[in-house]
Design an enzyme around this catalytic site. Structure first.
Site, PDB file in Angstrom:
ATOM      1  N   SER A  22       0.826  -1.217   0.000  1.00  0.00           N
ATOM      2  CA  SER A  22       0.000   0.000   0.000  1.00  0.00           C
ATOM      3  C   SER A  22       0.858   1.264   0.000  1.00  0.00           C
ATOM      4  CB  SER A  22      -0.926   0.009   1.218  1.00  0.00           C
ATOM      5  OG  SER A  22      -0.164   0.037   2.426  1.00  0.00           O
ATOM      6  N   ASN A 109      -1.921  -2.557  13.383  1.00  0.00           N
ATOM      7  CA  ASN A 109      -3.362  -2.283  13.313  1.00  0.00           C
ATOM      8  C   ASN A 109      -3.724  -0.957  13.978  1.00  0.00           C
ATOM      9  OD1 ASN A 109      -3.490  -4.741  12.085  1.00  0.00           O
ATOM     10  ND2 ASN A 109      -4.657  -5.774  13.696  1.00  0.00           N
ATOM     11  N   THR A 154     -38.341  28.723  -9.600  1.00  0.00           N
ATOM     12  CA  THR A 154     -38.713  27.386  -9.116  1.00  0.00           C
ATOM     13  C   THR A 154     -39.037  26.566 -10.368  1.00  0.00           C
ATOM     14  OG1 THR A 154     -41.092  27.881  -8.904  1.00  0.00           O
ATOM     15  CG2 THR A 154     -39.709  28.300  -6.973  1.00  0.00           C
ATOM     16  N   HIS A 155     -38.686  25.309 -10.368  1.00  0.00           N
ATOM     17  CA  HIS A 155     -38.876  24.432 -11.533  1.00  0.00           C
ATOM     18  C   HIS A 155     -38.185  25.008 -12.781  1.00  0.00           C
ATOM     19  CE1 HIS A 155     -41.974  22.378  -9.136  1.00  0.00           C
ATOM     20  NE2 HIS A 155     -42.446  23.583  -8.868  1.00  0.00           N
ATOM     21  N   SER A 276     -13.242  25.902 -28.134  1.00  0.00           N
ATOM     22  CA  SER A 276     -13.543  24.697 -28.910  1.00  0.00           C
ATOM     23  C   SER A 276     -12.443  24.457 -29.930  1.00  0.00           C
ATOM     24  CB  SER A 276     -14.887  24.859 -29.620  1.00  0.00           C
ATOM     25  OG  SER A 276     -15.058  23.896 -30.634  1.00  0.00           O
ATOM     26  N   LYS A 282     -16.803  29.706 -29.414  1.00  0.00           N
ATOM     27  CA  LYS A 282     -17.175  29.085 -28.155  1.00  0.00           C
ATOM     28  C   LYS A 282     -16.331  29.574 -26.972  1.00  0.00           C
ATOM     29  CE  LYS A 282     -19.718  26.169 -27.488  1.00  0.00           C
ATOM     30  NZ  LYS A 282     -19.478  24.726 -27.690  1.00  0.00           N
ATOM     31  N   ASN A 284     -16.390  28.023 -23.155  1.00  0.00           N
ATOM     32  CA  ASN A 284     -17.037  26.960 -22.386  1.00  0.00           C
ATOM     33  C   ASN A 284     -16.714  27.029 -20.892  1.00  0.00           C
ATOM     34  OD1 ASN A 284     -18.012  25.894 -24.823  1.00  0.00           O
ATOM     35  ND2 ASN A 284     -16.152  24.693 -25.125  1.00  0.00           N
ATOM     36  N   GLU A 289     -18.246  22.468 -15.310  1.00  0.00           N
ATOM     37  CA  GLU A 289     -18.687  21.160 -15.784  1.00  0.00           C
ATOM     38  C   GLU A 289     -17.865  20.035 -15.159  1.00  0.00           C
ATOM     39  OE1 GLU A 289     -18.485  21.468 -20.008  1.00  0.00           O
ATOM     40  OE2 GLU A 289     -20.245  22.789 -20.140  1.00  0.00           O
ATOM     41  N   TYR A 316      -9.740  -6.351  12.971  1.00  0.00           N
ATOM     42  CA  TYR A 316      -9.143  -5.861  11.731  1.00  0.00           C
ATOM     43  C   TYR A 316      -9.184  -6.927  10.642  1.00  0.00           C
ATOM     44  CZ  TYR A 316      -5.906  -3.949   8.327  1.00  0.00           C
ATOM     45  OH  TYR A 316      -5.351  -3.491   7.168  1.00  0.00           O
ATOM     46  N   GLN A 321      -7.576  -1.918   4.197  1.00  0.00           N
ATOM     47  CA  GLN A 321      -6.492  -1.224   3.516  1.00  0.00           C
ATOM     48  C   GLN A 321      -7.033  -0.354   2.380  1.00  0.00           C
ATOM     49  OE1 GLN A 321      -2.542  -3.148   2.906  1.00  0.00           O
ATOM     50  NE2 GLN A 321      -2.969  -2.905   0.715  1.00  0.00           N
ATOM     51  N   LYS A 324      -7.978   4.058   2.618  1.00  0.00           N
ATOM     52  CA  LYS A 324      -7.198   5.279   2.400  1.00  0.00           C
ATOM     53  C   LYS A 324      -7.283   5.780   0.962  1.00  0.00           C
ATOM     54  CE  LYS A 324      -4.076   3.036   4.672  1.00  0.00           C
ATOM     55  NZ  LYS A 324      -5.013   2.320   5.574  1.00  0.00           N
TER      56      LYS A 324
END
Length: 458
Positions: A22, A109, A154-155, A276, A282, A284, A289, A316, A321, A324
């Site tokens: 690890s 441990n 709203t909506h 783009s 463009k 963006n 995003e 344990y 392991q 993490k």
């Protein structure tokens, strides 16, 4: 050579060693491993379990390792099983037999559990500071736009007029709650597992409270089985981080909409937008995003942790392991998103005229028009139906509530007077909402000051 070679008659297959290792993930905990080991050595010396000379040699040796790692003199061996075994091996090289005594009354441990808690506690502090930086930018941006009127939705339908300051201060509240949750989580992160041993503590006369105090932890685990096998703190932290990402994603979605030509409420600075490869016009909102996309990644880390733990018996198990990698990735992702989103928001330009123009359409002052009638004695439900008919009339005749004549108003109800036009103006609709939590400029300014005070106290 592994620690357990004396027990086995056959060397481990290299594929097992690679699979079991690890170090590629936990090497980042070197500072926490050193901090925990020094506290453990202090306690062993104070309790007379090892000599004070050996305890001193261990501390000096560990600090020299830390210095050498940080200045690049010592590279962490990628072939080591984990950071804990690398540290012990390097320490023994430097101080010989004294280094071999460090692991007295300690198992990997409880050592691993401690290091992970120390790292998580430090990481929470970093995330909180990054959230505070974002809230400060929100507050600064809001202070500039307490009178910038925009439609509230709203909506995704235009609903009532608000201000841009009022809108983004909603996110300040969300992020303040995130800080509160993370601070609360720290109480359960800072529980000392060291002294739990492999699962059943130790026969040595250790002093766990001494280690707890030196490390600045808040309490000591009261059951050794739980001490080594608890990963609730990882799950809780990942859950809180998922909430941070959810709030960032919602804000990002709004920015994506606001930057579109259909809204055009905001323009991002060129330094935080992309173009783009084929369409030269463009611009963006890729940062927003990507944050929206990375939210799913953090959710996935939370699901990984929950799934990993759901079928594990005490105490344990090696499954743990996997904790993490999921936790560290969640922490890294949140910090990356926060430190990119904050300057993107700070450098953005708010298109006030476009916001106001949008607010002037869609009958978002209809509720205020109904309230006008109720203040003259009409029951709200009757006023509601009356204004609904008025809106229908406007749509049939290509008009708005502002462009109707007083005569047209009176055809619907005689209660309307000349003051209706003042009552339904966007400024009046916003400025009259002085209720605590409302969008009136004076109310939002008070909210901004309240948030500034909270930030100063955190």
């Amino acid at each position: 050579m592994s620690l357990w070679d004396a027990r086995f008659k056959k060397a481990a297959d290299q594929r097992l060693n690679d699979f079991n290792s690890s170090i590629s993930v936990d090497h980042r905990m070197y500072a926490q491993d050193i901090k925990g080991s020094i506290a453990h050595a202090h306690m062993l010396g104070k309790q007379g379990i090892i000599s004070m000379e050996d305890a001193q040699a261990i501390e000096e040796g560990l600090l020299s390792i830390k210095k050498d790692i940080e200045d690049g003199t010592l590279l962490i061996d990628p072939m080591a099983e984990d950071i804990h075994m690398f540290m012990e091996s390097e320490l023994t090289k430097r101080i010989h037999d004294a280094g071999k005594r460090l692991h007295t009354a300690r198992s990997r441990n409880d050592q691993v559990a401690l290091d992970t808690r120390l790292y998580t506690s430090d990481a929470i502090d970093e995330v909180i500071e990054n959230i505070k930086d974002l809230i400060q930018v929100i507050v600064d941006k809001a202070s500039e736009h307490t009178e910038t009127i925009m439609p509230g939705y709203t909506h995704l339908q235009r609903a009532q007029p608000i201000t841009f300051a009022h809108h983004i201060m909603a996110y300040a509240e969300m992020f303040l709650r995130d800080i509160e949750r993370l601070k609360e989580a720290k109480k359960r992160v800072e529980v000392l597992p060291l002294g739990s041993g492999a699962l059943a503590t130790t026969t040595y006369p250790i002093n766990r409270d001494m280690v707890c105090e030196e490390l600045g932890f808040q309490s000591v685990s009261m059951n050794s089985l739980d001490g080594v096998s608890d990963r609730d703190f990882c799950i809780e932290t990942a859950s809180d981080l998922s909430m941070v990402m959810m709030h960032l994603s919602r804000f990002s979605e709004e920015i994506i909409l606001w930057c579109s030509w259909e809204y055009k409420f905001m323009e991002l600075d060129d330094a935080f937008a992309t173009g783009s490869s084929i369409m030269p016009q463009k611009k963006n909102p890729d940062v927003a995003e990507l944050i929206r996309g990375k939210t799913g990644r953090v959710y996935g880390n939370l699901t990984t942790l929950l799934t990993m733990m759901k079928g594990i018996p005490l105490a344990y198990n090696k499954d743990m392991q996997e904790d993490k990698e999921a936790l560290f990735d969640a922490i890294d992702t949140v910090n990356l998103c926060l430190t990119t989103f904050t300057p993107m928001l700070e450098t953005s330009r708010i298109l006030k005229d476009n916001m106001r123009n949008a607010a002037s359409k869609g009958f978002i002052n209809a509720t205020d028009c109904a309230d006008y009638l109720t203040k003259k004695g009409m029951p709200f439900r009757d006023a509601y139906r009356c204004i609904g008919a008025l809106v229908s009339y406007c749509q049939d005749h290509n008009q708005t509530l502002e462009t109707l004549s007083l005569e047209e108003y009176k055809q619907v109800n005689e209660l309307f007077e000349e003051d209706i036009f003042e009552a339904i103006s966007l400024d009046t609709c916003v400025n009259m909402r002085v209720v605590k939590g409302g969008p009136a400029p004076q109310t939002v300014k008070a909210h901004i000051e309240q948030v500034k005070t909270k930030l100063g106290e955190m």
